[in-house]
Design a protein around this motif. Structure first.
Motif, PDB file in Angstrom:
ATOM      1  N   SER A   1      -9.909 -30.775  32.259  1.00 22.83           N
ATOM      2  CA  SER A   1     -11.141 -30.442  32.058  1.00 22.83           C
ATOM      3  C   SER A   1     -11.456 -29.139  31.269  1.00 22.83           C
ATOM      4  O   SER A   1     -10.498 -28.278  31.304  1.00 22.83           O
ATOM      5  CB  SER A   1     -12.050 -30.166  33.422  1.00 22.83           C
ATOM      6  N   ASP A   2     -12.550 -28.878  30.531  1.00 16.98           N
ATOM      7  CA  ASP A   2     -12.850 -27.713  29.976  1.00 16.98           C
ATOM      8  C   ASP A   2     -13.062 -26.469  30.771  1.00 16.98           C
ATOM      9  O   ASP A   2     -13.238 -25.501  30.221  1.00 16.98           O
ATOM     10  CB  ASP A   2     -13.895 -27.844  28.856  1.00 16.98           C
ATOM     11  N   THR A   3     -13.133 -26.554  32.073  1.00 15.55           N
ATOM     12  CA  THR A   3     -13.265 -25.771  33.067  1.00 15.55           C
ATOM     13  C   THR A   3     -12.103 -25.473  33.925  1.00 15.55           C
ATOM     14  O   THR A   3     -12.141 -24.706  34.731  1.00 15.55           O
ATOM     15  CB  THR A   3     -14.597 -26.029  34.216  1.00 15.55           C
ATOM     16  N   ASP A   4     -11.135 -26.218  33.499  1.00 10.69           N
ATOM     17  CA  ASP A   4      -9.614 -25.935  34.182  1.00 10.69           C
ATOM     18  C   ASP A   4      -9.086 -24.549  33.665  1.00 10.69           C
ATOM     19  O   ASP A   4      -9.285 -24.280  32.565  1.00 10.69           O
ATOM     20  CB  ASP A   4      -8.672 -27.312  33.878  1.00 10.69           C
ATOM     21  N   ASP A   5      -8.446 -23.768  34.645  1.00 11.18           N
ATOM     22  CA  ASP A   5      -7.959 -22.596  34.382  1.00 11.18           C
ATOM     23  C   ASP A   5      -6.521 -22.756  33.493  1.00 11.18           C
ATOM     24  O   ASP A   5      -5.460 -23.511  34.009  1.00 11.18           O
ATOM     25  CB  ASP A   5      -7.725 -21.872  35.529  1.00 11.18           C
TER      26      ASP A   5
ATOM     27  N   VAL B   1      -9.590 -14.203  18.377  1.00 12.25           N
ATOM     28  CA  VAL B   1      -9.943 -13.631  19.546  1.00 12.25           C
ATOM     29  C   VAL B   1      -8.862 -12.673  20.530  1.00 12.25           C
ATOM     30  O   VAL B   1      -7.681 -13.003  20.502  1.00 12.25           O
ATOM     31  CB  VAL B   1      -9.963 -15.022  20.626  1.00 12.25           C
ATOM     32  N   PRO B   2      -9.286 -11.443  20.642  1.00 16.83           N
ATOM     33  CA  PRO B   2      -8.089 -10.523  21.158  1.00 16.83           C
ATOM     34  C   PRO B   2      -7.491 -11.214  22.451  1.00 16.83           C
ATOM     35  O   PRO B   2      -8.129 -11.886  23.280  1.00 16.83           O
ATOM     36  CB  PRO B   2      -9.060  -9.302  21.650  1.00 16.83           C
ATOM     37  N   MET B   3      -6.240 -10.726  22.731  1.00 18.68           N
ATOM     38  CA  MET B   3      -5.436 -11.423  23.847  1.00 18.68           C
ATOM     39  C   MET B   3      -6.118 -10.801  25.129  1.00 18.68           C
ATOM     40  O   MET B   3      -6.100 -11.867  25.966  1.00 18.68           O
ATOM     41  CB  MET B   3      -4.184 -10.965  23.771  1.00 18.68           C
ATOM     42  N   ASP B   4      -6.704  -9.914  25.181  1.00 17.52           N
ATOM     43  CA  ASP B   4      -7.344  -9.530  26.617  1.00 17.52           C
ATOM     44  C   ASP B   4      -8.397 -10.609  26.880  1.00 17.52           C
ATOM     45  O   ASP B   4      -8.547 -10.857  28.045  1.00 17.52           O
ATOM     46  CB  ASP B   4      -7.690  -8.124  26.379  1.00 17.52           C
TER      47      ASP B   4
ATOM     48  N   ARG C   1      -8.801 -13.053  30.030  1.00 13.38           N
ATOM     49  CA  ARG C   1     -10.012 -13.023  31.092  1.00 13.38           C
ATOM     50  C   ARG C   1     -10.842 -14.229  30.928  1.00 13.38           C
ATOM     51  O   ARG C   1     -11.361 -14.516  32.097  1.00 13.38           O
ATOM     52  CB  ARG C   1     -10.655 -11.740  30.814  1.00 13.38           C
ATOM     53  N   LYS C   2     -10.876 -14.912  30.031  1.00 15.48           N
ATOM     54  CA  LYS C   2     -11.765 -15.959  29.664  1.00 15.48           C
ATOM     55  C   LYS C   2     -10.671 -17.404  29.631  1.00 15.48           C
ATOM     56  O   LYS C   2     -10.410 -17.864  28.778  1.00 15.48           O
ATOM     57  CB  LYS C   2     -12.428 -16.006  28.483  1.00 15.48           C
TER      58      LYS C   2
ATOM     59  N   GLN D   1     -13.957 -23.674  27.958  1.00 13.13           N
ATOM     60  CA  GLN D   1     -15.382 -23.416  28.016  1.00 13.13           C
ATOM     61  C   GLN D   1     -15.729 -21.923  27.845  1.00 13.13           C
ATOM     62  O   GLN D   1     -16.487 -21.568  27.040  1.00 13.13           O
ATOM     63  CB  GLN D   1     -15.881 -24.029  29.392  1.00 13.13           C
ATOM     64  N   ASP D   2     -14.972 -21.050  28.513  1.00 12.63           N
ATOM     65  CA  ASP D   2     -15.418 -19.710  28.433  1.00 12.63           C
ATOM     66  C   ASP D   2     -14.840 -18.984  27.034  1.00 12.63           C
ATOM     67  O   ASP D   2     -15.709 -18.285  26.666  1.00 12.63           O
ATOM     68  CB  ASP D   2     -14.749 -18.988  29.471  1.00 12.63           C
TER      69      ASP D   2
END
Length: 76
Positions: free
Chosen positions: A21-25, A51-54, A58-59, A63-64
């Motif tokens: 899922s696009d919401t899976d970590d 996109v910075p590594m940090d 974090r995201k 999705q994030d």
């Protein structure tokens, strides 16, 4: 193809997963820093956005990350 769909495809390729899922970590899917480095480069190559590594750590869902990219493109 939307940014979210492209990111999903990148994750699928780099994590060697067919379904998630696009919401899976990212980390729950077995991701680690070396894979994240490849994902970061693929996002730059395929979407033209750095996109910075940090932010990637974090995201940690498709999705994030897509929302972060969409918001940064809107601001630019």
């Amino acid at each position: 193809m939307t940014a979210q769909q492209k990111i999903h495809a990148i994750w699928a390729r780099e994590l060697k997963l067919e379904e998630f899922s696009d919401t899976d970590d990212f980390f729950a899917l077995g991701g680690h820093s070396l894979i994240m480095t490849r994902i970061q480069q693929s996002i730059l190559d395929e979407l033209g956005v750095e996109v910075p590594m940090d932010q990637l750590f974090r995201k940690s869902t498709v999705q994030d990350i897509a929302a972060h990219i969409d918001s940064s493109l809107t601001v630019s």
